[in-house]
Design an enzyme around this catalytic site. Structure first.
Site, PDB file in Angstrom:
ATOM      1  N   GLY A   1      -5.782  -7.241  -1.150  1.00 11.26           N
ATOM      2  CA  GLY A   1      -6.246  -7.045   0.437  1.00 11.26           C
ATOM      3  C   GLY A   1      -5.471  -7.576   1.508  1.00 11.26           C
ATOM      4  O   GLY A   1      -5.446  -7.012   2.481  1.00 11.26           O
TER       5      GLY A   1
ATOM      6  N   SER B   1      14.259  -1.675   7.044  1.00  5.29           N
ATOM      7  CA  SER B   1      14.420  -1.252   5.559  1.00  5.29           C
ATOM      8  C   SER B   1      14.794   0.047   5.788  1.00  5.29           C
ATOM      9  O   SER B   1      15.012   0.702   4.671  1.00  5.29           O
ATOM     10  CB  SER B   1      12.681  -0.842   5.370  1.00  5.29           C
ATOM     11  OG  SER B   1      12.064  -2.257   5.019  1.00  5.29           O
TER      12      SER B   1
ATOM     13  N   HIS C   1     -11.774  -5.277  -5.399  1.00  6.28           N
ATOM     14  CA  HIS C   1     -12.855  -5.908  -4.617  1.00  6.28           C
ATOM     15  C   HIS C   1     -13.989  -5.706  -5.237  1.00  6.28           C
ATOM     16  O   HIS C   1     -14.276  -4.665  -5.821  1.00  6.28           O
ATOM     17  CB  HIS C   1     -12.791  -5.151  -3.419  1.00  6.28           C
ATOM     18  CG  HIS C   1     -11.598  -5.639  -2.271  1.00  6.28           C
ATOM     19  ND1 HIS C   1     -10.678  -6.481  -2.590  1.00  6.28           N
ATOM     20  CD2 HIS C   1     -11.262  -4.917  -1.192  1.00  6.28           C
ATOM     21  CE1 HIS C   1      -9.605  -6.536  -2.036  1.00  6.28           C
ATOM     22  NE2 HIS C   1     -10.163  -5.601  -0.637  1.00  6.28           N
TER      23      HIS C   1
ATOM     24  N   ARG D   1      -9.961   3.453  13.919  1.00  2.46           N
ATOM     25  CA  ARG D   1     -11.110   3.940  13.144  1.00  2.46           C
ATOM     26  C   ARG D   1     -12.436   3.754  13.896  1.00  2.46           C
ATOM     27  O   ARG D   1     -13.348   4.565  13.699  1.00  2.46           O
ATOM     28  CB  ARG D   1     -11.355   2.335  12.089  1.00  2.46           C
ATOM     29  CG  ARG D   1     -10.490   2.500  10.929  1.00  2.46           C
ATOM     30  CD  ARG D   1     -10.687   1.388  10.094  1.00  2.46           C
ATOM     31  NE  ARG D   1      -9.799   1.102   9.141  1.00  2.46           N
ATOM     32  CZ  ARG D   1      -9.208   0.175   8.335  1.00  2.46           C
ATOM     33  NH1 ARG D   1      -9.899  -1.105   8.754  1.00  2.46           N
ATOM     34  NH2 ARG D   1      -8.417   0.181   7.627  1.00  2.46           N
TER      35      ARG D   1
ATOM     36  N   VAL E   1       0.794  -1.157  -0.081  1.00  6.86           N
ATOM     37  CA  VAL E   1      -0.044   0.092  -0.007  1.00  6.86           C
ATOM     38  C   VAL E   1       0.850   1.224  -0.002  1.00  6.86           C
ATOM     39  O   VAL E   1       0.565   2.275  -0.627  1.00  6.86           O
ATOM     40  CB  VAL E   1      -1.141   0.155   1.105  1.00  6.86           C
ATOM     41  CG1 VAL E   1      -1.760   1.328   1.397  1.00  6.86           C
ATOM     42  CG2 VAL E   1      -1.830  -1.126   1.197  1.00  6.86           C
TER      43      VAL E   1
ATOM     44  N   ARG F   1     -12.917 -14.157   0.388  1.00  5.51           N
ATOM     45  CA  ARG F   1     -11.437 -13.926  -0.251  1.00  5.51           C
ATOM     46  C   ARG F   1     -11.446 -14.838  -1.781  1.00  5.51           C
ATOM     47  O   ARG F   1     -11.993 -16.012  -1.618  1.00  5.51           O
ATOM     48  CB  ARG F   1     -10.348 -14.384   0.335  1.00  5.51           C
ATOM     49  CG  ARG F   1      -8.902 -13.907  -0.172  1.00  5.51           C
ATOM     50  CD  ARG F   1      -8.697 -12.500  -0.254  1.00  5.51           C
ATOM     51  NE  ARG F   1      -8.586 -11.920   1.192  1.00  5.51           N
ATOM     52  CZ  ARG F   1      -8.468 -10.809   1.412  1.00  5.51           C
ATOM     53  NH1 ARG F   1      -8.669  -9.726   0.855  1.00  5.51           N
ATOM     54  NH2 ARG F   1      -8.387 -10.522   2.777  1.00  5.51           N
TER      55      ARG F   1
ATOM     56  N   CYS G   1     -11.024  -1.058   3.198  1.00  4.85           N
ATOM     57  CA  CYS G   1     -11.207  -0.866   1.577  1.00  4.85           C
ATOM     58  C   CYS G   1     -12.589  -1.430   1.445  1.00  4.85           C
ATOM     59  O   CYS G   1     -13.227  -0.478   0.375  1.00  4.85           O
ATOM     60  CB  CYS G   1     -10.162  -1.871   0.954  1.00  4.85           C
ATOM     61  SG  CYS G   1     -10.274  -3.579   1.761  1.00  4.85           S
TER      62      CYS G   1
END
Length: 339
Positions: A157, A38, A234, A97, A12, A227, A126
């Protein structure tokens, strides 16, 4: 404007960089942030290479906005630290959320809830994002009573590991499994973990997030999330019961005029939304519009969107664009520069 992308090397995060570039968001300086393993790697943005830095270095760089896509535990730990430093966080994980003190935003639906005081803004799930974009214009006109949704969600996803699993299976190779079962030539009726009520976490996200984004707890939502062996995009079969009756032509017109929606609905030409059409697009595609003939005031529709774009990266960037349009990020960027 200084912009940090946290989780810049992930699936993402990479899409965030692509969308920021494509939409010409005013990035004067990019600060790619990722986990310790990273740090030092390079990412490319608009033809330039940028070295990945640590979380603390990301804060010390004082960006105006930090777009997070680094998982829930990382967001819980680091988003408040960025926010305390005066940086606006737009978080793509599920961490914030359902926090009543944090706005959960889909710009086409409820951007007006945002204020300069909001330092952590949640990006919804999503599958919820694409559904509410299509529901909102119809809710305003007819008032939604109940939504029954079944999803057909792609492997992106889950992440890169799931994409690798699908391709390994298709090529007949052994490899690491993202899922308990094979995904190629299969359908898995489980996304995320099961809860005590028999629903999965993903299903309950759709139930709870829809109410919060649309600002209406009276909307009843029930979901089954699945899935499927598709790499990206989606799809959702949605049955909507309204308080008031509707005219099908008016429904099509309302959707066609709604921001961020494209209607693809011509059975005579076999025209309907598919993940193939939605790939690398920012819009939500709607079709198969028809009356439910088993009960009054009820509509069936089919909704498709690119889950890495509108379902994640694009929605986050649109939130940043709205904040900039309202002068919120601009003021912060100038303040940060002055300091």
């Amino acid at each position: 404007m200084k912009v940090a992308v946290v989780g810049a090397t992930g699936l993402v995060g990479t899409k965030m960089l692509q969308v920021l570039a494509e939409r010409n968001f005013p990035v004067d300086e990019l600060i790619p942030v990722a986990s310790e393993r990273s740090v030092g790697k390079e990412v490319e943005f608009k033809g330039k290479k940028y070295k990945v830095v640590s979380m603390q270095d990301g804060i010390d760089a004082k960006p105006a906005v930090a777009i997070f896509s680094a998982g829930g535990s990382t967001s819980l730990e680091w988003a408040p630290k960025f926010a305390e430093a005066g940086i606006t966080v737009i978080d793509n994980s599920s961490a914030w959320r359902m926090d009543p003190t944090k706005p959960l935003v889909v710009p086409e639906v409820n951007a007006t809830v945002l204020t300069a005081k909001d330092k952590i803004i949640a990006n919804p799930n999503c599958s919820t994002i694409q559904m509410v974009v299509a529901l909102q214009p119809l809710h305003k006109k007819y008032r939604i009573k109940r939504v029954v949704v079944s999803t057909y969600q792609s492997v992106t996803g889950t992440g890169k590991k799931a994409v690798d699993q699908l391709y390994n299976e298709r090529d007949g190779k052994e490899g690491e499994m993202a899922y308990k079962y094979p995904i190629d030539l299969n359908v898995i009726p489980q996304i995320d973990v099961f809860l005590d009520n028999g629903y999965t976490k993903e299903e309950m996200k759709m139930v709870n997030e829809t109410k919060k984004i649309m600002g209406d707890d009276s909307i009843r939502v029930t979901a089954t999330t699945v899935r499927i062996p598709v790499v990206g995009g989606h799809s959702e079969s949605v049955n909507i019961e309204f308080e008031n009756d509707f005219d099908l032509d008016e429904v099509k017109r309302l959707l066609a005029e709604a921001p961020g929606v494209i209607v693809q609905d011509d059975p005579s030409q076999q025209l309907y939304p598919m993940p193939l059409w939605a790939h690398e697009k920012d819009e939500v595609f709607v079709g198969r519009l028809r009356r439910d003939e088993t009960q009054p005031n009820t509509l069936n529709m089919w909704i498709v969107s690119d889950n890495l774009r509108k379902g994640a990266a694009t929605n986050a960037v649109q939130i940043a664009e709205y904040l900039m349009e309202k002068g919120i990020l601009q003021k912060e960027a100038q303040l940060s520069k002055a300091l």
